[in-house]
Design a protein around this motif. Structure first.
Motif, PDB file in Angstrom:
ATOM      1  N   THR A   4      -4.262  -3.531  -0.442  1.00 52.48           N
ATOM      2  CA  THR A   4      -3.258  -2.510  -0.767  1.00 52.48           C
ATOM      3  C   THR A   4      -3.047  -1.644   0.472  1.00 52.48           C
ATOM      4  O   THR A   4      -3.975  -1.383   1.224  1.00 52.48           O
ATOM      5  N   THR A   6      -1.409   1.964   1.982  1.00 52.04           N
ATOM      6  CA  THR A   6      -0.931   3.322   1.717  1.00 52.04           C
ATOM      7  C   THR A   6      -0.662   3.986   3.062  1.00 52.04           C
ATOM      8  O   THR A   6      -1.600   4.395   3.754  1.00 52.04           O
ATOM      9  N   GLY A  39      -1.091   3.256  -3.083  1.00 54.58           N
ATOM     10  CA  GLY A  39      -1.872   2.057  -2.791  1.00 54.58           C
ATOM     11  C   GLY A  39      -3.351   2.247  -3.009  1.00 54.58           C
ATOM     12  O   GLY A  39      -4.049   1.332  -3.472  1.00 54.58           O
ATOM     13  N   SER A 135       2.670   0.266  -1.176  1.00 51.38           N
ATOM     14  CA  SER A 135       2.974   1.267  -2.202  1.00 51.38           C
ATOM     15  C   SER A 135       3.223   2.626  -1.584  1.00 51.38           C
ATOM     16  O   SER A 135       2.521   3.046  -0.656  1.00 51.38           O
TER      17      SER A 135
END
Length: 310
Positions: A4, A6, A39, A135
């Protein structure tokens, strides 16, 4: 593995009050502070559900040190790029009537001369991952096509891409053809650009046209009303279990986490949508964003209804 990403990581701080009254001094009854950003929230949920995940992103200053140390303490593997400036604090004020008021700081400015480092980090992690999840908002200093460029790097390394952002970052990101996008209803209306969608019937029609137009899988989340998903010409209505929500912040990130984890595990689409819905509902039972209990998810799984509409 799932990575993930961010790019504007944060400290998510939650204040519990009886009521928010502007212009007055008030004492906070309870405070929580955890590493956040969409994220990171998704990474935490994936980890809590037993998935193999790395939280990547960009941090700065003392707040960035707190984010890294807290991820370590929570047992969440991470690879964070450090820049100058101070990572933001996102403040969520919860009152006893269940209302949530969010105050979001802007965060540090990303230095474009270091963009190559970011691309290299994403490419390296994508080479070890089945899925990369991008994200959240872009920090100041990064252009609107950032997610498109990072999506290309991830896909060249062999990973599928989930994109959960909004506005120009989403519109530009679509040019790189991510595998999934997950806007909410307002973000989808802005992206689709054919005027206000007056009811669910109009939203359904726009989703089917949009999935064909953009060539991606789409989930539009509807808050407590669930979600709609358009996948390969098929449309699904997703209805969540009824719960007494404590804090809905982060439920969209938990939905993304569940969907990514299901995809990484090779689960059927319907089962993946059900896991995502149960994770989102479980998140709303917690006072902290991006936090689920596995037993809540397992209990809520059979209560999530998935209906094929077309």
């Amino acid at each position: 593995m799932i990575t993930t990403v961010t790019l504007n990581a944060a400290i998510d701080k939650t204040y519990a009050l009886d009521a928010l009254r502007t212009g007055r001094v008030q004492r906070v009854r309870r405070v929580t502070a955890v590493p956040g950003g969409k994220g990171i929230n998704a990474a935490r949920v994936i980890c809590q559900l037993g998935g193999d995940v790395v939280a990547a992103g960009v941090v700065g200053g003392y707040n960035g040190q707190f984010i890294a140390a807290s991820l370590t303490a929570q047992g969440i593997p991470h690879e964070l790029m450090t820049i100058e400036g101070e990572s933001r604090i996102c403040l969520n004020v919860l009152d006893d009537d269940g209302r949530s008021t969010e105050l979001l700081e802007p965060g540090p400015v990303f230095p474009m001369e270091r963009f190559g480092e970011l691309v290299s980090l994403i490419g390296r992690l994508a080479g070890r991952s089945r899925i990369v999840v991008f994200s959240g908002s872009l920090p100041a200093g990064l252009p609107a096509d950032t997610y498109a460029r990072l999506t290309e790097a991830a896909r060249q390394a062999g990973a599928a891409v989930f994109l959960d952002t909004s506005g120009a970052a989403l519109a530009e990101g679509l040019r790189a053809k991510p595998d999934w996008i997950k806007p909410n209803a307002e973000e989808w209306e802005q992206l689709y650009g054919e005027g206000p969608l007056k009811d669910e019937e109009a939203l359904v029609a726009s989703l089917l046209r949009g999935a064909e137009r953009f060539g991606v899988r789409i989930v539009v989340t509807l808050g407590a009303d669930g979600a709609l998903a358009a996948v390969c010409g098929e449309l699904y209505r997703i209805r969540p279990p009824r719960i007494d929500a404590v804090n809905p912040v982060g439920s969209g990130d938990a939905f993304t986490a569940g969907l990514a984890l299901a995809s990484a595990r090779g689960m059927r689409l319907v089962d993946g949508l059900r896991l995502a819905t149960a994770a989102a509902a479980a998140n709303a039972l917690s006072p902290s964003a991006g936090h689920v209990r596995r037993e809540d998810v397992e209990r809520l799984l059979p209560l999530a209804a998935i209906e094929r509409l077309a």
